[in-house]
Design a protein around this motif. Structure first.
Motif, short mmCIF file in Angstrom:
data_model
loop_
_atom_site.label_atom_id
_atom_site.label_comp_id
_atom_site.label_asym_id
_atom_site.label_seq_id
_atom_site.Cartn_x
_atom_site.Cartn_y
_atom_site.Cartn_z
N GLN A 288 -56.81 3.81 -0.28
CA GLN A 288 -55.50 4.29 -0.72
C GLN A 288 -55.45 4.36 -2.25
OE1 GLN A 288 -52.99 5.60 0.60
NE2 GLN A 288 -51.43 5.41 -0.97
N ARG A 289 -54.91 5.44 -2.78
CA ARG A 289 -54.87 5.70 -4.22
C ARG A 289 -56.23 5.37 -4.85
NH1 ARG A 289 -50.32 7.32 -7.07
NH2 ARG A 289 -51.97 7.85 -8.56
N GLY A 344 -52.60 -0.16 -4.10
CA GLY A 344 -52.05 1.18 -4.19
C GLY A 344 -50.86 1.40 -3.28
N ASP A 348 -44.34 5.49 -6.32
CA ASP A 348 -45.00 6.31 -7.34
C ASP A 348 -44.72 5.79 -8.74
OD1 ASP A 348 -46.18 7.98 -5.52
OD2 ASP A 348 -44.76 9.63 -5.76
N ASN A 351 -47.08 2.91 -9.31
CA ASN A 351 -48.47 3.36 -9.48
C ASN A 351 -48.68 4.07 -10.81
OD1 ASN A 351 -49.72 2.32 -7.18
ND2 ASN A 351 -49.06 4.03 -5.90
N GLU A 355 -51.46 2.94 -13.52
CA GLU A 355 -52.37 3.88 -14.18
C GLU A 355 -52.27 3.77 -15.69
OE1 GLU A 355 -53.71 8.53 -13.75
OE2 GLU A 355 -51.58 8.05 -13.53
N SER A 533 -49.01 4.19 3.15
CA SER A 533 -49.78 3.71 2.01
C SER A 533 -50.56 2.43 2.30
CB SER A 533 -48.83 3.46 0.81
OG SER A 533 -48.34 4.69 0.32
N SER A 702 -55.00 10.76 1.70
CA SER A 702 -53.90 11.51 1.10
C SER A 702 -52.69 11.36 2.01
CB SER A 702 -54.32 12.98 0.98
OG SER A 702 -53.22 13.80 0.66
N THR A 728 -43.69 8.95 -1.37
CA THR A 728 -44.68 8.79 -2.45
C THR A 728 -45.51 10.06 -2.59
OG1 THR A 728 -46.23 7.77 -0.88
CG2 THR A 728 -44.83 6.28 -2.16
N ASP A 730 -46.92 11.43 -5.07
CA ASP A 730 -48.12 11.29 -5.91
C ASP A 730 -49.32 10.83 -5.09
OD1 ASP A 730 -46.50 11.95 -8.01
OD2 ASP A 730 -46.71 10.04 -9.08
N ALA A 731 -49.06 10.05 -4.04
CA ALA A 731 -50.16 9.50 -3.23
C ALA A 731 -50.83 10.56 -2.37
CB ALA A 731 -49.64 8.36 -2.35
N LEU A 733 -52.32 12.89 -3.74
CA LEU A 733 -53.49 13.18 -4.59
C LEU A 733 -53.79 14.68 -4.64
CD1 LEU A 733 -55.97 10.26 -3.78
CD2 LEU A 733 -54.21 10.39 -5.54
#
Length: 876
Positions: A288-289, A344, A348, A351, A355, A533, A702, A728, A730-731, A733
């Motif tokens: 995940q992530r 992860g 978002d 996360n 990052e 997630s 994803s 989420t 963003d997850a 990807l």
């Protein structure tokens, strides 16, 4: 048991630093809760103590806002009324570097002791599986006990919830398995209904599972809970209304000490604890992530394998070791390494913060490396004898290395010369002409723009010898053309070890030493992911799609390296709804570059994917009929079977999640079978599965939601958040992604020392620096003026060297500032002798991980063990 049960009620709060909420949300709540905790404990002496989740980071965050409360807090910690430590943050020990786990404990124990006391319990209330070496790490920090929730099968502890947990190196801790987790007493209240309907059934179950002791542990807390000020009165009520038991407010130290005093618990559990029977460990969270996990891997490696040893070399020559910068970087990383964070499984917003912490850490690491390299280069290259290029070998053995180097020259043609004047083997990987732009000169007539001449930026592969844990100097000489990569017609590349060929849409790998050929070397599997997630969930009624054939893109050959690139194009559904309908019209393009470098025993592989597909999992399947796997964890490798014996009837047995044979790795995984071994050394990929005829390495998942009920492999409620789904996006990807690993095949039985040595070589442990004036933007701080602490250094230098088959784990400044600390390890099954050479240190002593002296021998490392050495007092 016939004697009266003694119920140890442990008030506590489990503090998630961040999750579906941000760390800012958490810290605002933290200040309110700790304020209340101080007030209750100071006013109510009948409340003996409170466990604040064994983390020091939350104390530092609190004191950043309430510095005036330091002495109040310190007093309560010193009195053992608030328990903190031994962790800085509760790290997910299966997703980070072994050294990160050790440093987390080092900072946690020292930080807690500075506040008055570090809890002598390796507390693991909510971590998603336990690293095999945690008992060893705990023991080295003077911790004899552990309390944990996740990772244990019922049949591993059939008689008692107390057991001895043993590391691969034989070190052990006394452990309690909190069967009902850390919250069975959270809502403790003085009422007959609560006692009859909720508490008594839990206590009866715990009594049945503790056949060798009458000491019962009842954790009484939960996530971000306030102190229950009425607990003393509640305990008094329980003692009055339940004469069959004795109830006490306790803590984990007191419980473990009393429980294990003279007890004869028979159960012994060895190695990692990754069962998902009673509590979920989320075995597929490791993909995940994956973008954050890979970034963390690269940042950890830069810090551990470049900056720290580089700083030790520099400090031995008179430069200042950047202690405070190191502390800042490590603490940023510890916040990333907490179990939810690195997992992860977050919002978002959270996360994005993770990052950014990793980016900030990498910027600091790069800046410090730039400063140290430039200052060292100025000192070492101060005269004509020196040259213009430093190459660093950051392992404690003399090596011939094949090192990527960037140089800047006026002429496109040049060559490299070593200190003896001999020409070095080198090849151009890439060369670009850089326009010199314009310089602004301030004159009496005003500013004038002057065109600056252009120059060449060249990426090289260079073969050179470098002393152990040190550097050598090279010279860049213009006027002679180095060989570049050149296109070739034949779809074949080769070095001394392997021949790799594209033929009719598939890859064929041949081991030139054994003659073994693998046709259809790899393919890709794309599966629908109906999970969240935390967990992958296969989509019912939708089969996986496979990309088996590829087209040839390019083949290039050079003196030191050759490159073959292919492209797989798959038709896949765009999202989960299309997949359920069997619709597959979206192109998923995977470009793969295979590189063979001269003298290397592995194939370098890099996949590039521009992901535009939602709700799916992509794995690369490597052809090999393995019977079991070996994967590294901390200081050795662990064997795992292809089929989990607990799989049969897992639902009927009430497992919290399916015991799927999907496993974590730290650096490498090897499938072993009758045909020998096939393995990969990854760059931050953390999840694999052994299939019938393939080794599956998960590239990424994803998904777009945090929190779902009733997944195929995870029945029941959503993990963590009940009745709430957090979106989420963003997850998913939806961006370009790249994945790198090395592929190796071998004959004979698996040997951990051979694979660990190969992983060490693949990681690199080297860097280089060109002292020049043409380009001032290659490294972030190049264009700014720097002071020069020392003016002269040797043109070649070795800090120390090690003889023996042992491997390198870390080199750092000692915490006391009285020397440097070297950590070595032996992943094999036999004790290994070791000899350290250095002319710079007067005394070498063996220490624990806590950097405290120990009488153990410095001459050998036990099988599957490690050794920490402190090199003291530089000679005059």
């Amino acid at each position: 048991m016939n004697c009266k049960s003694k119920v140890h009620i442990v008030p506590h709060s489990h503090w998630d630093r961040e999750w579906y909420f941000t760390i800012e949300d958490s810290n605002i709540l933290l200040v309110e809760n700790l304020d209340a905790l101080l007030e209750v404990l100071e006013q109510k002496t009948s409340f003996p103590g409170y466990v604040f989740d064994a983390q020091v980071s939350v104390i530092e965050d609190y004191l950043a806002v309430r510095p005036e409360n330091r002495e109040r807090l310190k007093s309560l910690i010193s009195q053992r009324r608030i328990f903190i430590g031994p962790w800085f943050t509760q790290t997910d020990s299966l997703l980070v570097n072994r050294e990160s786990v050790i440093r987390n404990l080092l900072y946690g124990v020292r930080g807690a002791e500075a506040m008055g006391h570090s809890m002598k319990v390796g507390y693991l209330p909510d971590i998603f599986g336990q690293n095999a070496y945690l008992p060893s790490f705990f023991q080295e920090f003077g911790i004899q006990y552990s309390v944990l929730q996740r990772g244990v099968y019922d049949d591993q502890v059939p008689r008692d919830l107390n057991f001895t947990w043993v590391s691969p190196d034989g070190k052990e801790v006394k452990t309690n398995y909190i069967y009902f987790g850390y919250g069975p007493g959270k809502f403790l209240e003085p009422s007959a209904a609560y006692f009859t309907e909720r508490l008594n059934p839990i206590l009866e179950a715990l009594e049945q599972k503790n056949t060798s002791t009458n000491q019962i542990l009842l954790p009484a807390g939960g996530d971000q809970v306030l102190i229950r000020a009425a607990f003393p009165e509640t305990v008094q009520w329980l003692n009055q209304h339940d004469p069959s038991r004795e109830y006490v407010l306790s803590d984990y130290e007191a419980f473990m000490k009393e429980t294990w005093c003279g007890a004869g618990f028979k159960e012994r559990l060895e190695g990692e604890l990754i069962a998902g029977q009673k509590a979920r460990i989320h075995s597929t969270i490791r993909s995940q992530r994956v973008d954050l996990k890979m970034l963390n891997y690269h940042v950890e490696n830069k810090l551990l394998y470049v900056l720290e040893p580089l700083a030790c070399i520099a400090s031995a020559l008179g430069f200042k070791y950047p202690v405070m910068w190191m502390n800042r970087i490590w603490k940023l990383l510890f916040d990333v390494h907490a179990h939810d964070s690195i997992g992860g499984c977050n919002s978002d917003d959270t996360n994005r913060s993770i990052e950014m912490r990793l980016i900030q850490s990498e910027r600091m690491i790069d800046g410090l490396c730039n400063v140290l390299k430039k200052q060292l280069a100025r000192a070492a290259l101060h005269n004509e004898e020196g040259g213009d290029l430093l190459v660093f070998n950051l392992l404690p053995r003399h090596r011939e290395i094949l090192q990527p180097i960037v140089v800047f020259t006026r002429d496109s043609q040049f060559w490299l010369q070593d200190r003896s004047g001999a020409s070095l083997e080198a090849m151009v990987v890439r060369q670009d002409y850089i326009d010199g732009g314009r310089q602004v000169l301030v004159t009496a007539e005003g500013e004038q723009e002057v065109k600056a001449p252009g120059y060449y930026r060249t990426e090289l592969l260079v073969r050179t010898e470098v002393p152990a844990m040190g550097y050598t100097t090279l010279r860049v000489k213009e006027g002679k053309r180095l060989e570049h990569w050149a296109p070739v017609r034949e779809p074949v590349i080769q070095n001394e070890m392997y021949r790799l060929e594209w033929e009719n849409g598939e890859m064929i790998l041949e081991d030139l030493r054994s003659g073994r050929r693998i046709s259809g070397l790899l393919r890709f599997e794309d599966a629908g992911d109906a999970g969240d997630s935390y967990d992958f969930s296969p989509l019912a009624g939708a089969d996986s799609l496979f990309g088996s054939t590829c087209e040839l893109v390019d083949v290039k050959q050079g003196a030191l390296s050759s490159l073959l690139t292919v492209r797989h194009t798959m038709k896949v559904p765009n999202h989960i709804d299309e997949r359920a309908l069997g619709k597959a019209e979206q192109e998923l393009v995977i470009e793969t570059a295979f590189e063979l470098r001269q003298g290397e025993a592995y194939v370098r592989v890099k996949h590039v994917v521009d992901n535009s597909v939602r709700d799916h999992r992509l794995r690369v399947l490597l052809r090999h009929q393995g019977e079991h796997t070996w994967a590294d964890q901390a200081f050795t490798a662990l064997r795992r079977e292809k089929v989990n014996p607990h799989w049969q009837n897992w639902r009927e047995k009430g497992f919290a999640e399916a015991p799927v044979p999907i496993y974590p790795l730290e650096n490498y995984v090897v499938a072993e079978g009758q045909d020998g071994q096939l393995g990969v050394i990854t760059e931050g990929l953390k999840e694999y599965e052994l299939l019938e005829e393939e080794l599956a390495l998960t590239l990424f998942r994803s998904v777009g939601q945090l929190g779902k009920d009733d997944l195929a492999w995870r029945p029941g409620r959503a993990s963590g958040i009940n009745n709430k789904v957090v979106e989420t996006p963003d997850a998913q990807l939806l961006k370009p992604l790249s994945f790198a690993y090395a592929l190796h095949i071998a004959e004979g039985p698996f040997r951990a020392e051979e694979w660990s040595k190969m992983a060490e070589e693949y990681i690199g442990h080297a860097t280089a620096y060109h002292l020049q004036t043409l380009n001032t933007f290659e490294e972030r701080l190049e264009r700014f003026e720097l002071p020069q602490p020392i003016n002269q250094a040797p043109v070649e230098f070795s800090l120390l060297s090690v003889e023996g088959k042992v491997l390198f784990s870390a080199l750092k400044r000692s915490e006391e500032g009285d020397g440097i600390v070297l950590r070595l390890f032996n992943p094999g099954d036999e004790d290994e002798p070791v000899m350290l050479h250095s002319e710079l240190f007067a005394e070498i002593q063996r220490t624990t991980l806590a950097e405290l002296p120990t009488p153990d021998s410095v001459n050998s490392i036990a099988a599957r063990g490690y050794m920490t050495l402190k090199c003291l007092t530089e000679k005059e």
